[in-house]
Enzyme design. Sequence first.
Site, short mmCIF file in Angstrom:
data_model
loop_
_atom_site.label_atom_id
_atom_site.label_comp_id
_atom_site.label_asym_id
_atom_site.label_seq_id
_atom_site.Cartn_x
_atom_site.Cartn_y
_atom_site.Cartn_z
N GLY A 39 0.82 -1.20 0.00
CA GLY A 39 0.00 0.00 0.00
C GLY A 39 0.86 1.26 0.00
N CYS A 40 0.25 2.36 -0.30
CA CYS A 40 1.00 3.62 -0.41
C CYS A 40 1.53 4.05 0.96
CB CYS A 40 0.15 4.70 -1.06
SG CYS A 40 -1.50 4.90 -0.35
#
Lengths: 349, 349, 349, 349
Positions: B152-153
């Site tokens: 994920g970011c």
Amino acid sequence: MSTKFRAAIIGSTGYGGVELIRLLLSHPNVEITSVISSSSAGTPIADGYPHLNQIMLDKLDGIDIDEIKQKSDVVFIAAPHGVAIELAPKLLDAGLKVIDISGDFRLKSGEVYEQWYKHKAADPTYVEKAVYGLSEVFADEVKGTEFVSNPGCFPTATLLGLVPLVSKGWADLSSIIIDSKSGVSGAGRGLSLTSHYSEINENFLAYKVNKHQHTPEIEQVLSRVAGEEVVVTFTTHLVPMTRGILSTMYVNLKGKHTEDEIIEMFQQYYEGRRFVRIRSKGKWPATKEVWGSNYCDIGISLDERTGRLTVISVIDNVVKGAAGQAVQNLNLMMGWDEGAGLAFTPVYP
Amino acid sequence: MSTKFRAAIIGSTGYGGVELIRLLLSHPNVEITSVISSSSAGTPIADGYPHLNQIMLDKLDGIDIDEIKQKSDVVFIAAPHGVAIELAPKLLDAGLKVIDISGDFRLKSGEVYEQWYKHKAADPTYVEKAVYGLSEVFADEVKGTEFVSNPGCFPTATLLGLVPLVSKGWADLSSIIIDSKSGVSGAGRGLSLTSHYSEINENFLAYKVNKHQHTPEIEQVLSRVAGEEVVVTFTTHLVPMTRGILSTMYVNLKGKHTEDEIIEMFQQYYEGRRFVRIRSKGKWPATKEVWGSNYCDIGISLDERTGRLTVISVIDNVVKGAAGQAVQNLNLMMGWDEGAGLAFTPVYP
Amino acid sequence: MSTKFRAAIIGSTGYGGVELIRLLLSHPNVEITSVISSSSAGTPIADGYPHLNQIMLDKLDGIDIDEIKQKSDVVFIAAPHGVAIELAPKLLDAGLKVIDISGDFRLKSGEVYEQWYKHKAADPTYVEKAVYGLSEVFADEVKGTEFVSNPGCFPTATLLGLVPLVSKGWADLSSIIIDSKSGVSGAGRGLSLTSHYSEINENFLAYKVNKHQHTPEIEQVLSRVAGEEVVVTFTTHLVPMTRGILSTMYVNLKGKHTEDEIIEMFQQYYEGRRFVRIRSKGKWPATKEVWGSNYCDIGISLDERTGRLTVISVIDNVVKGAAGQAVQNLNLMMGWDEGAGLAFTPVYP
Amino acid sequence: MSTKFRAAIIGSTGYGGVELIRLLLSHPNVEITSVISSSSAGTPIADGYPHLNQIMLDKLDGIDIDEIKQKSDVVFIAAPHGVAIELAPKLLDAGLKVIDISGDFRLKSGEVYEQWYKHKAADPTYVEKAVYGLSEVFADEVKGTEFVSNPGCFPTATLLGLVPLVSKGWADLSSIIIDSKSGVSGAGRGLSLTSHYSEINENFLAYKVNKHQHTPEIEQVLSRVAGEEVVVTFTTHLVPMTRGILSTMYVNLKGKHTEDEIIEMFQQYYEGRRFVRIRSKGKWPATKEVWGSNYCDIGISLDERTGRLTVISVIDNVVKGAAGQAVQNLNLMMGWDEGAGLAFTPVYP
């Protein structure tokens, strides 16, 4: 002839000064009798701020203590730090009320001031006289004083979120971490690369990490409320927007409390104080929800996994963080309704 | 006839998908052979994304496993969570390489997935196969795998800032607080009030406080690196900008280390990894300094007053936080130069 | 030893210079051998532009014609106007190719230059030699020249939208009105109140109304294409964004033409020129659709109620309006593929 | 019991409605007695607009003509077009005063309405009764009417800049070109890709070119003032900001006039009308200079090279372009001071 209370504003060409003008223009008990700027004296204020065309025709005055004394009852100093150190004592000695928006008289220790501001501290006699104007916390001291030192923008947002916890003794004082974010207007109208549009637009950054001069101000108040020395970790970030501060604060609790209890405790602490609004469970405030207004909105989240409390507070840095709280302090000093001239709704969207 | 490696992109009309197109179009070893969108199949992709006019003339394909198998060697899944749960197993069974950008295969525990994502977890057999593609940390596992679950970011920015400390055993594992800030593109192209321009412009807010689904992802990796369970406090905020994530991380150190030592340790940890750049003493990165690029820049500050360490990391959430790291993982899987197709300079200003 | 073509950049610390660095770093035929800045000579360029950390380690050079001659084959001048007037002749005399991005050599009349730029004009001998590098219109002249004067940002967007109409004789030459809008980066990195974040964010304004120095540049080209003197009305506005120019152009048509005919005529005019993209009927371009790229996108609308044509063109002012077109001109000068080093997709969103 | 004038607001959950709430809350003569929303009836308005927490505790009412009649004296309709067509006649028949902010009653020709709005026109009897509330131009008609049709945002900015010229007979009526730019709040709170943050931030575009429904509204007023039919070219653009409209207008003059004469003529036309401010020679207004206020600021430039006049006007689209002018019209209808409840300073910065 007017019977209104007469206000002079030193530093009228900065953002804090020009916001004071906006607020005082609609204050029922006050009239602005002198807008003062050492750098632009003699020119109409609307030359530099065209939004004031046909609203304020006055030319800027220079700094002349006698003239200020003739024309005004209270003086707001909205100048960069270092200026009030010289002026405030003279104005007080001349019998004027003074509200200083700069950091010059906030720190009780001259040594600490010099360490963080890199500037010679003010005369301790006057530092002693200055009442720290965090309106919701120190209203009793503000009432009747002649000299208010208005809190910094970050300390205002931060302290309103932490003082109830510390005051109540619920906070582990060694655990406090403050992660603050501010719009760009906090840096003022002076030109710099970190306020240059193309550098800051579509950008987010931390600055003065562990070095911001508001750190000792926050610690001084928390220590006073706690009755023991408090040291905090404080980080400031720049947000690509003009107005607004949001502080995210992390605190370990000493005992067991539910989220509901904590929210209720905050609501009780601020009962009757119209400008602090506590959000209900599961809601957190956004800076836009206080835009252009004197509100400080606070939301609370207790993480049951870690037992750590997160407090989120927002203000408009130019209003509650500067000019608005200054007007609120004037209201308290004078015994007027706390919200006089400040009873407007945030501008949304 | 082309001898390039053939890539299909599922979810081509989302921001992650369209960024994969941008990156792969300039990749020396890859050609895009199918852009896939279940919702817009049959229409030219440039209809919805006019910036691709005369660059990509392709019409969007629907999802057809056989057709995908015919046309491609690797499939990127850039769809909302829940989609890859169904598709990834079929694509893997069909002998394709798969890089999933969604959260569907990141969490090893199905129970934890279901708790945070509120969605039925994937088949554990395939979850087991998925290699967590935090490129700089798990490169050895990514090399040669058929199936990458792309981080994920927020976890990418955060873990790159924390893993060296945890790996080295320097961090007090009970003290970790992560204060993250993201641009709005992280929320994707789907319409919502929290992505509505007039609501978010000139606004800053916290969201999903103590509830963000990236929390267990961060904890899983830190626990694995630490060899014991790690629980963190994690807060996410929305910044009025399109791209960029900045994570501010607070960690108490177990032992005594100077700022210089810590910076040097980080530099050694990332030696030879071109996409992580450690800032020198007293410097912290800004999101704009990695804009449009695959870099993760990290700055470090040790507060000697509190003994607490502050780590600041920035990425472009759409590149290093999604499409860029996916391409980096493809490069690692294939044994190509890690930077193939990614060797471009951040766009500044 | 490298066999690449060697480029020096004068004015490397401005936005045009730093964008030239970004573009040339990925140019297959060129290497940057000297980054030059009179004001910051001796310091690493990454000190002022941290996004270049670990990408460009070079220290900035001062201006030394002999050294430049030793180190480079072509010199880009990306300095404020007035600088190239002095330097370009010396560099040309030294046998170097020169591409000047400033306005110093664009206007053929020294008198007109002095009137609009308020600065002494360049030596007419060199003005005469300078080829005006509007790549799609004057490619034949650019090929083989040693000295290109690169067009201004507003003229580039505007002329690409008007030249086909004027060239074809379809425009009523007395009717041309150009309403242009630019992002703030066009004003450069120099500090000024009109680039100050808090002044420009959430603001839109016109500036230099009927006084912009790009007016005679537009008129000179249109007059040349028309074969008679053309005078235009030209207004510039500032948009609260970093990159992008949009020109809205109003033209009365001399004869009767349908919208379809006009669109087709534009498409034919730009046939084979990859960087100009004509939108289909009923579609108009947005600046974001060319962001970070060398494209100029054009849309057309004929109002049948008034018989007036509206042409809308967009560019990224830093790329097609400055550094990108400069690289395109180098490609043309050298007989390389026009798109060498420029074949990247706009960054979206 | 209150003796204030009682106002109901239909469409309270749109941006126009919520701005009416802000303005009326500080109006000395008015109290809000019902906030109405068909979609959100029964819920507290602060649920959807947290900035109203502790300011407006009311729940939203549904639409019930009898109840509205009981509770209010005047009804503001701030709903999308089509709604007032049904409601305004009923409210008027019930003896209420009505101020409609939508476009439903602005166009006197039902045919023209249906052509531009793609919706069945209102009952002509009521269209006939509606007074077009461009306050500075038609104040005499607004005084004493029961039914005001409030002007559109673009027409307000545009007409205040053109009417003096047309009224005086100085404009070549065939030459009028209007290039308008608007902030995103003009599109309302309804979700759409063109209001999606990541699409609009750092973007500038034209929309509805030659097709905007405000075109016939502008033409109707100019034709009435001119005494002959006027057709204009009108283009609208979207600016990445929340509030503000700027119109740049191009007009050929019929006779010879100096810039000074024209400025003086404008000043005379608006003499005594506090909300229109004419800038002095060589100065043009910026949207931020009227932000949050009811002002319309106008600047003028005569190009002696072309004989063409450029007029630039700015408003806050949510205030002077909608809610503010609606309040101004109520003041005129009631014979109150035109500025009652509107006498506040623009918020700057």
